[in-house]
Design an enzyme around this catalytic site. Sequence first.
Site, short mmCIF file in Angstrom:
data_model
loop_
_atom_site.label_atom_id
_atom_site.label_comp_id
_atom_site.label_asym_id
_atom_site.label_seq_id
_atom_site.Cartn_x
_atom_site.Cartn_y
_atom_site.Cartn_z
N SER A 139 0.86 -1.19 0.00
CA SER A 139 0.00 0.00 0.00
C SER A 139 0.89 1.24 0.00
CB SER A 139 -0.86 0.00 1.27
OG SER A 139 -1.48 1.25 1.46
N TYR A 152 -2.90 -1.86 10.44
CA TYR A 152 -2.88 -2.02 8.98
C TYR A 152 -1.62 -1.38 8.40
CZ TYR A 152 -4.14 -1.45 4.06
OH TYR A 152 -4.14 -1.49 2.68
N1 LIG Z 1 -8.53 -0.37 -1.74
C1 LIG Z 1 -7.50 0.38 -1.33
O1 LIG Z 1 -7.60 1.61 -1.15
C2 LIG Z 1 -6.16 -0.27 -1.12
C3 LIG Z 1 -5.03 0.56 -1.07
C4 LIG Z 1 -3.80 -0.01 -0.86
C5 LIG Z 1 -3.68 -1.37 -0.73
N2 LIG Z 1 -4.77 -2.16 -0.79
C6 LIG Z 1 -4.59 -3.62 -0.60
O2 LIG Z 1 -5.13 -4.30 -1.70
C7 LIG Z 1 -5.54 -5.60 -1.28
C8 LIG Z 1 -6.96 -5.84 -1.74
O3 LIG Z 1 -7.79 -4.88 -1.12
P1 LIG Z 1 -9.21 -4.43 -1.74
O4 LIG Z 1 -9.28 -2.98 -1.58
O5 LIG Z 1 -9.41 -5.04 -3.06
O6 LIG Z 1 -10.17 -5.08 -0.63
P2 LIG Z 1 -11.59 -5.81 -0.75
O7 LIG Z 1 -12.37 -5.30 -1.88
O8 LIG Z 1 -12.14 -5.75 0.63
O9 LIG Z 1 -11.18 -7.33 -1.10
C9 LIG Z 1 -10.46 -8.09 -0.19
C10 LIG Z 1 -10.44 -9.52 -0.68
O10 LIG Z 1 -9.65 -10.27 0.25
C11 LIG Z 1 -10.42 -11.37 0.73
N3 LIG Z 1 -9.97 -11.67 2.07
C12 LIG Z 1 -10.00 -10.90 3.18
N4 LIG Z 1 -9.50 -11.56 4.22
C13 LIG Z 1 -9.13 -12.79 3.75
C14 LIG Z 1 -8.56 -13.93 4.34
N5 LIG Z 1 -8.29 -14.00 5.66
N6 LIG Z 1 -8.30 -15.00 3.56
C15 LIG Z 1 -8.60 -14.98 2.25
N7 LIG Z 1 -9.16 -13.95 1.64
C16 LIG Z 1 -9.42 -12.86 2.39
C17 LIG Z 1 -11.88 -10.93 0.63
O11 LIG Z 1 -12.77 -12.02 0.54
P3 LIG Z 1 -13.44 -12.68 1.88
O12 LIG Z 1 -13.86 -11.55 2.75
O13 LIG Z 1 -14.56 -13.52 1.38
O14 LIG Z 1 -12.38 -13.52 2.49
C18 LIG Z 1 -11.81 -10.19 -0.70
O15 LIG Z 1 -11.86 -11.09 -1.77
C19 LIG Z 1 -5.36 -5.63 0.24
O16 LIG Z 1 -4.15 -6.26 0.57
C20 LIG Z 1 -5.31 -4.17 0.61
O17 LIG Z 1 -4.59 -3.93 1.79
C21 LIG Z 1 -6.02 -1.66 -0.98
#
Ligand SMILES: NC(=O)c1ccc[n+]([C@@H]2O[C@H](COP(=O)([O-])OP(=O)(O)OC[C@H]3O[C@@H](n4cnc5c(N)ncnc54)[C@H](OP(=O)(O)O)[C@@H]3O)[C@@H](O)[C@H]2O)c1
Length: 263
Positions: A139, A152
Amino acid sequence: MKLTNRTILITGGTSGIGMELARRLLERGNRVVITGRDQTKLDKARQAMPGVETIQSDASDPAAIEALHREMSTRFPGLDVLVNNAGIMRKLDVRDASRSLVDVSREIEINLSGPVRMVQQFLPLLLARPEAAIVNVSSGLAFVPLAIAPVYSATKAAMHSYSQSLRLQLGKTKVAVIELAPPGTETPLFNGDFTKEDLGGVKGMDVKVLVEHAIAGIEKGRTEIRPGVSNVLKWASRVVPNFMAKQLGKTADRMGARTAQAT
Ligand SMILES: NC(=O)c1ccc[n+]([C@@H]2O[C@H](COP(=O)([O-])OP(=O)(O)OC[C@H]3O[C@@H](n4cnc5c(N)ncnc54)[C@H](OP(=O)(O)O)[C@@H]3O)[C@@H](O)[C@H]2O)c1
């Protein structure tokens, strides 16, 4: 690395960045396996993305990672790319005494221990390939913490450090180590625990645009992909580190004031 005709495992592919990545990689003729905890979300993802393979697996559970490895080794042994994407992000007030000791460190288990264990478990499969990659999703907050999400932010800084060590250790192998550091991106995670006020009114990057940056970066051989604000945060963290941390920490004052009022 060209992202066509590869076998790719994405943890957390049922929404947000993981799902969009899966969709785009499928369109490019890759075999894509996604994981997640929730079977209903996995079923919906399969309907939305014909051809995607789904395996229910909790990235924070070592036994589930072993089971995932057994299934992958049987069904998709030629793994080319591991994307450690699964993650959660919560607003945590360090003065909230009601939070349990197990709950307070959930991000560490999913966002940090998860990828470390996945690499430990899947590296032999990757090393057996003529060309392979590990993509760790960190991130922009790896470079400057968002004080209202302290655990986080710490996991993402740790993922940055871990990715650097991994890259050096695997430097003489055919396994590339890529860190994808997204900026705030419009996904359920970005919109979940946080109000517009918490995020300083900042609008997130479109997830499609983020994934275009990610795929282009991987194909160009970039080791650290920092689209948009993430790049600004990295450089500002070097030039004006305290100023940036204070800027992102402004909303923590309001959080502290609310807790103080409530106690
Ligand atoms: N969106 C942002 O602003 C942002 C910015 C920087 C970095 N990121 C990073 O990008 C990645 C994806 O984030 P996103 O924004 O796409 O989030 P999201 O839309 O909430 O998706 C998260 C995904 O991870 C799965 N997940 C969560 N906990 C899990 C576990 N214990 N085991 C397996 N799967 C799990 C969820 O499915 P289930 O809940 O069904 O398990 C979902 O498929 C993360 O690492 C996040 O930190 C996001």
